[in-house]
Design a protein around this motif. Structure first.
Motif, PDB file in Angstrom:
ATOM      1  N   GLY A  22      -4.893   6.759  -6.408  1.00 24.29           N
ATOM      2  CA  GLY A  22      -4.098   6.722  -7.621  1.00 24.29           C
ATOM      3  C   GLY A  22      -2.918   7.662  -7.547  1.00 24.29           C
ATOM      4  O   GLY A  22      -2.472   8.058  -6.471  1.00 24.29           O
ATOM      5  N   ASP A  23      -2.425   8.042  -8.698  1.00 23.84           N
ATOM      6  CA  ASP A  23      -1.243   8.892  -8.772  1.00 23.84           C
ATOM      7  C   ASP A  23      -1.582  10.323  -8.350  1.00 23.84           C
ATOM      8  O   ASP A  23      -2.522  10.921  -8.890  1.00 23.84           O
ATOM      9  N   SER A 102      -3.628   3.932 -11.260  1.00 23.67           N
ATOM     10  CA  SER A 102      -3.488   4.721 -12.485  1.00 23.67           C
ATOM     11  C   SER A 102      -3.572   3.841 -13.725  1.00 23.67           C
ATOM     12  O   SER A 102      -4.200   4.210 -14.726  1.00 23.67           O
TER      13      SER A 102
END
Length: 319
Positions: A22-23, A102
């Protein structure tokens, strides 16, 4: 061409990092820097340029231009230092431009609260990812909000940055993120930003014109692969793709609604006022937690199809 010089390695590495991790919020993030630049430019631009709309145009040109130039210069400098350094910088900038994982994680908080029977927590979680008021929503309306958010953001948060990454590399993907950030910060139709944010909002519409329609088509193709209704996705995309105040958002929402067999759109409350939006899709099935699971599969399926199509094109031209 070595692995560290290969755009294929950069793209695949970025997609995999986004899917797995993810981020990277613990690391320096270009979007944070872009946001700070946008905030810091407002007062001096308004002061130096009396025409507010022209000041907004200047904001757009400076923000996007500087973002692209800094990203491209950083990549170039890193490759001059060492090919491995250039690859790492390119990979990182490509990675942070993508947001599938995300989007999944943030929207999943809403459904997780519903699974636990905590309606107030689900409303709060939804309020972080939508602009409408959520305090009085029941479960189907909460699900609708989550599904609409995932569908719309599959376009501008997943497919669009990936499209620009494939088209022009990490620097162009970062430039797109600058456009997207501008729209989210100044693209409001209120007294403060109606004129100042006009250029940013219009340019965001332009930048998303092709990706939004591409997202709709990818969803149609991905639907049967995800156990959803491909024929329904195509029918509703054609019928309801323009049933939205945004010139772009309706296309992914319509394809998703058709694939899922649900109706999206309708009444939302903003700042105490009910706003009736055009409906999208037919209510063949109820909005449920299964609906949310379907739209998440559709998001990942659309991303996978775009990557696969790009890889096939690269292989064809490199024969």
């Amino acid at each position: 061409m070595t692995l560290v010089e290969s755009p294929v390695a950069v793209v695949l590495g970025a997609v995999l990092l986004d899917l797995v991790l993810g981020d990277p919020r613990a690391l320096p993030h270009p979007v944070v820097g872009i946001g700070e630049m946008i905030s810091s430019l407002e007062k001096p631009l308004r002061r130096m340029i009396p025409n507010v709309r022209v000041a907004g145009v200047a904001l757009l040109v400076i923000t996007v231009g500087v973002s692209y130039a800094l990203a491209a210069s950083l990549i170039y400098a890193a490759y001059q230092l060492a090919p491995a350094a250039g690859f790492v910088v390119s990979l990182y900038l490509a990675w942070v431009s993508l947001a599938a994982r995300s989007l999944h994680l943030e929207s999943a908080k809403v459904v997780r609260a519903l699974q636990e029977g905590d309606l107030p927590a689900a409303r709060v979680a939804l309020s972080y990812i939508v602009g409408r008021e959520t305090a009085e929503l029941d479960e189907p309306e909460i699900i609708r909000g989550a599904v609409e958010t995932v569908a719309e953001n599959t376009g501008d948060g997943v497919i669009a940055p990936l499209f620009y990454l494939l088209l022009g590399g990490p620097a162009l993907a970062i430039a797109y993120k600058a456009v997207n950030t501008l729209d989210s910060m100044v693209g409001y139709k209120n007294d403060r930003y109606l004129e100042y944010g006009w250029a940013s909002a219009r340019f965001d519409d332009l930048a998303n014109y092709v990706p939004a329609r591409l997202t709709g088509l990818l969803m149609v193709l991905a639907a049967p692969l995800c156990g959803l209704d491909g024929d329904g996705a195509w029918r509703i995309l054609r019928r309801d793709g323009r049933n939205h105040s945004s010139p772009n958002s309706g296309f992914p929402e319509a394809a998703a609604a058709g694939a899922l067999g649900v109706r999206l759109g309708g009444a939302n409350r903003y700042f105490g006022k009910i706003v009736e939006k055009p409906t999208i899709g037919d209510a063949l099935l109820p909005l449920s937690q299964a609906t949310y699971g379907g739209v998440v599969r559709l998001m990942y399926g659309s991303e996978a199809l775009l990557v696969a199509a790009w890889l096939a094109t690269v292989a064809l031209f490199n024969r």
